[in-house]
Design a protein around this motif. Structure first.
Motif, PDB file in Angstrom:
ATOM      1  N   ILE A 255      37.154  54.556  38.824  1.00 27.93           N
ATOM      2  CA  ILE A 255      36.607  55.643  39.634  1.00 27.93           C
ATOM      3  C   ILE A 255      35.107  55.432  39.865  1.00 27.93           C
ATOM      4  O   ILE A 255      34.594  55.603  40.972  1.00 27.93           O
ATOM      5  CB  ILE A 255      36.865  57.005  38.961  1.00 27.93           C
ATOM      6  N   LEU A 256      34.400  55.029  38.818  1.00 30.70           N
ATOM      7  CA  LEU A 256      32.952  54.881  38.908  1.00 30.70           C
ATOM      8  C   LEU A 256      32.537  53.681  39.748  1.00 30.70           C
ATOM      9  O   LEU A 256      31.577  53.756  40.517  1.00 30.70           O
ATOM     10  CB  LEU A 256      32.346  54.745  37.502  1.00 30.70           C
ATOM     11  N   PHE A 257      33.262  52.574  39.606  1.00 35.13           N
ATOM     12  CA  PHE A 257      32.788  51.316  40.193  1.00 35.13           C
ATOM     13  C   PHE A 257      33.682  50.762  41.295  1.00 35.13           C
ATOM     14  O   PHE A 257      33.315  49.779  41.934  1.00 35.13           O
ATOM     15  CB  PHE A 257      32.623  50.260  39.098  1.00 35.13           C
ATOM     16  N   GLY A 258      34.843  51.351  41.512  1.00 39.53           N
ATOM     17  CA  GLY A 258      35.730  50.834  42.536  1.00 39.53           C
ATOM     18  C   GLY A 258      36.184  49.423  42.233  1.00 39.53           C
ATOM     19  O   GLY A 258      36.436  49.052  41.080  1.00 39.53           O
ATOM     20  N   GLU A 259      36.250  48.593  43.257  1.00 39.68           N
ATOM     21  CA  GLU A 259      36.724  47.208  43.096  1.00 39.68           C
ATOM     22  C   GLU A 259      35.828  46.413  42.157  1.00 39.68           C
ATOM     23  O   GLU A 259      36.290  45.481  41.476  1.00 39.68           O
ATOM     24  CB  GLU A 259      36.802  46.528  44.458  1.00 39.68           C
ATOM     25  N   MET A 260      34.541  46.774  42.079  1.00 36.31           N
ATOM     26  CA  MET A 260      33.616  46.065  41.202  1.00 36.31           C
ATOM     27  C   MET A 260      33.996  46.212  39.734  1.00 36.31           C
ATOM     28  O   MET A 260      33.540  45.441  38.880  1.00 36.31           O
ATOM     29  CB  MET A 260      32.198  46.571  41.434  1.00 36.31           C
ATOM     30  N   SER A 261      34.852  47.183  39.414  1.00 33.68           N
ATOM     31  CA  SER A 261      35.302  47.363  38.030  1.00 33.68           C
ATOM     32  C   SER A 261      36.054  46.137  37.518  1.00 33.68           C
ATOM     33  O   SER A 261      36.166  45.926  36.309  1.00 33.68           O
ATOM     34  CB  SER A 261      36.205  48.593  37.913  1.00 33.68           C
ATOM     35  N   ASP A 262      36.556  45.304  38.455  1.00 32.76           N
ATOM     36  CA  ASP A 262      37.250  44.082  38.048  1.00 32.76           C
ATOM     37  C   ASP A 262      36.360  43.204  37.174  1.00 32.76           C
ATOM     38  O   ASP A 262      36.850  42.469  36.307  1.00 32.76           O
ATOM     39  CB  ASP A 262      37.686  43.273  39.273  1.00 32.76           C
ATOM     40  N   LEU A 263      35.042  43.273  37.406  1.00 32.16           N
ATOM     41  CA  LEU A 263      34.115  42.426  36.653  1.00 32.16           C
ATOM     42  C   LEU A 263      34.137  42.728  35.165  1.00 32.16           C
ATOM     43  O   LEU A 263      33.877  41.847  34.342  1.00 32.16           O
ATOM     44  CB  LEU A 263      32.690  42.606  37.184  1.00 32.16           C
ATOM     45  N   VAL A 264      34.422  43.978  34.800  1.00 35.88           N
ATOM     46  CA  VAL A 264      34.361  44.351  33.384  1.00 35.88           C
ATOM     47  C   VAL A 264      35.729  44.618  32.770  1.00 35.88           C
ATOM     48  O   VAL A 264      35.873  44.555  31.547  1.00 35.88           O
ATOM     49  CB  VAL A 264      33.456  45.580  33.175  1.00 35.88           C
ATOM     50  N   LEU A 265      36.728  44.905  33.593  1.00 37.63           N
ATOM     51  CA  LEU A 265      38.052  45.220  33.049  1.00 37.63           C
ATOM     52  C   LEU A 265      38.935  43.987  32.883  1.00 37.63           C
ATOM     53  O   LEU A 265      39.889  44.004  32.113  1.00 37.63           O
ATOM     54  CB  LEU A 265      38.765  46.234  33.951  1.00 37.63           C
ATOM     55  N   TYR A 266      38.624  42.940  33.618  1.00 37.45           N
ATOM     56  CA  TYR A 266      39.401  41.700  33.524  1.00 37.45           C
ATOM     57  C   TYR A 266      38.454  40.571  33.168  1.00 37.45           C
ATOM     58  O   TYR A 266      37.402  40.412  33.780  1.00 37.45           O
ATOM     59  CB  TYR A 266      40.100  41.391  34.853  1.00 37.45           C
ATOM     60  N   GLY A 267      38.800  39.802  32.184  1.00 40.99           N
ATOM     61  CA  GLY A 267      37.877  38.790  31.692  1.00 40.99           C
ATOM     62  C   GLY A 267      38.389  37.379  31.849  1.00 40.99           C
ATOM     63  O   GLY A 267      39.468  37.119  32.374  1.00 40.99           O
ATOM     64  N   GLN A 268      37.558  36.466  31.365  1.00 39.34           N
ATOM     65  CA  GLN A 268      37.929  35.056  31.273  1.00 39.34           C
ATOM     66  C   GLN A 268      37.348  34.513  29.974  1.00 39.34           C
ATOM     67  O   GLN A 268      36.199  34.807  29.636  1.00 39.34           O
ATOM     68  CB  GLN A 268      37.357  34.243  32.448  1.00 39.34           C
ATOM     69  N   ARG A 269      38.133  33.731  29.284  1.00 37.97           N
ATOM     70  CA  ARG A 269      37.685  33.129  28.015  1.00 37.97           C
ATOM     71  C   ARG A 269      37.201  31.709  28.315  1.00 37.97           C
ATOM     72  O   ARG A 269      37.862  30.713  28.038  1.00 37.97           O
ATOM     73  CB  ARG A 269      38.853  33.124  27.022  1.00 37.97           C
ATOM     74  N   VAL A 270      35.997  31.637  28.873  1.00 38.39           N
ATOM     75  CA  VAL A 270      35.501  30.380  29.433  1.00 38.39           C
ATOM     76  C   VAL A 270      34.688  29.612  28.394  1.00 38.39           C
ATOM     77  O   VAL A 270      33.901  30.203  27.642  1.00 38.39           O
ATOM     78  CB  VAL A 270      34.645  30.661  30.682  1.00 38.39           C
TER      79      VAL A 270
END
Length: 299
Positions: A257-272
């Motif tokens: 709700i707060l960040f819209g599509e940009m929430s993907d940056l913090v809700l989905y990760g990568q173990r790089v």
């Protein structure tokens, strides 16, 4: 070495300018000459436009770090277009100038991000990872890299900086995360199991200098520390470093709700992991999160 740099007033570029040894002659392309000169003084020459250049033959290296901040504003269609074009257009102009000359720069170092991989599960992701999740961050970085690679030639090597979360007390993602933690309100986002791949600002700058100076390096490099952590572990480490509790969580639906599509940056990760950097012989000064945060003296 004569270097043309873009993004020299940003978090990474300004730190890099302060670390480059004397003897390097750096010209920084910036839209605001007065601000750049006030912030960084005589560390570089300043250029407000590259329209006067017909080629880049006078430069030994290009370091391309410019781009609209990716997390400063909600991702409207217009903002996503600005994010893309600020990277793609400038990179294309630099590539065209490289190709226009008879003696192009020996190295072209260009920004990218671990967003190239898109959202991933909890497996380790190196530069050799075979598949990427097709979403905005991947498409942004993929085209950005494809444009930069056009500068590759028998005389010019291209290095791509797939950068993770840069930890610095002077700006970037960490400074934006800190306020709720300082008030004792910080905590994981979503389920907290998504991985965060981070790098200390000192190692970020050292890695760029390493790639600048090593003539056998080229291609994509993950600029992340060797030990990524989950969002939950990151939150606990940050709270502990600040001597604050870590008891609150932000549910995924609230983040969306707060960040819209940009929430993907913090809700989905990568173990790089930085496999190619380590194969090339680069040594990280800050390999573990607890020590990295302590070295920043955030309190």
């Amino acid at each position: 070495m004569k270097i043309l740099m873009t993004g020299g007033t940003g978090l990474i570029g300004s730190r890099l300018l302060s670390r480059l040894p004397e003897g390097h002659q750096v010209t920084v392309l910036t839209r605001n000459l007065a601000e750049a000169q006030m912030l960084l003084g005589r560390r570089a020459r300043w250029m407000s436009s590259i329209k006067s250049l017909t080629n880049l033959d006078e430069y030994d290296a290009v370091i391309n770090l410019a781009g609209e901040p990716i997390a400063d504003k909600r991702w409207s269609d217009e903002q996503k277009e600005r994010i893309c074009q600020s990277r793609w257009q400038l990179t294309q102009k630099l590539v065209d100038l490289c190709q226009a000359g008879n003696n192009p720069p020996k190295v072209f170092i260009s920004g990218s991000a671990i967003g190239y991989y898109g959202r991933q599960d909890d497996e380790f992701i190196s530069e050799y990872h075979p598949s990427c999740h097709d979403e905005f961050s991947h498409r942004l970085c993929k085209k950005w890299e494809e444009i930069a690679l056009q500068a590759q030639s028998d005389t010019t090597r291209v290095c791509l900086l797939r950068t993770g979360i840069v930890l610095s007390r002077r700006g970037g993602a960490l400074v934006k995360m800190m306020p709720p933690f300082k008030f004792g309100l910080g905590g994981p986002m979503g389920n907290g199991e998504q991985y965060m791949s981070w790098i200390h600002i000192s190692d970020m700058v050292s890695a760029i200098m390493f790639l600048l100076e090593q003539p056998d390096t080229q291609g994509a490099y993950n600029l992340v520390a060797p030990n990524p952590v989950t969002n939950k572990d990151f939150s606990q480490a940050l709270a502990q470093d600040l001597h604050r509790p870590c008891v609150f969580t932000m549910p995924a639906f609230v983040v969306k709700i707060l960040f819209g599509e940009m929430s993907d940056l913090v809700l989905y990760g990568q173990r790089v992991i930085p496999k190619r950097l380590q194969e090339a012989g680069f040594h990280f000064q800050h390999q573990h999160l607890d020590e990295a945060l302590a070295s920043l003296q955030l309190r």
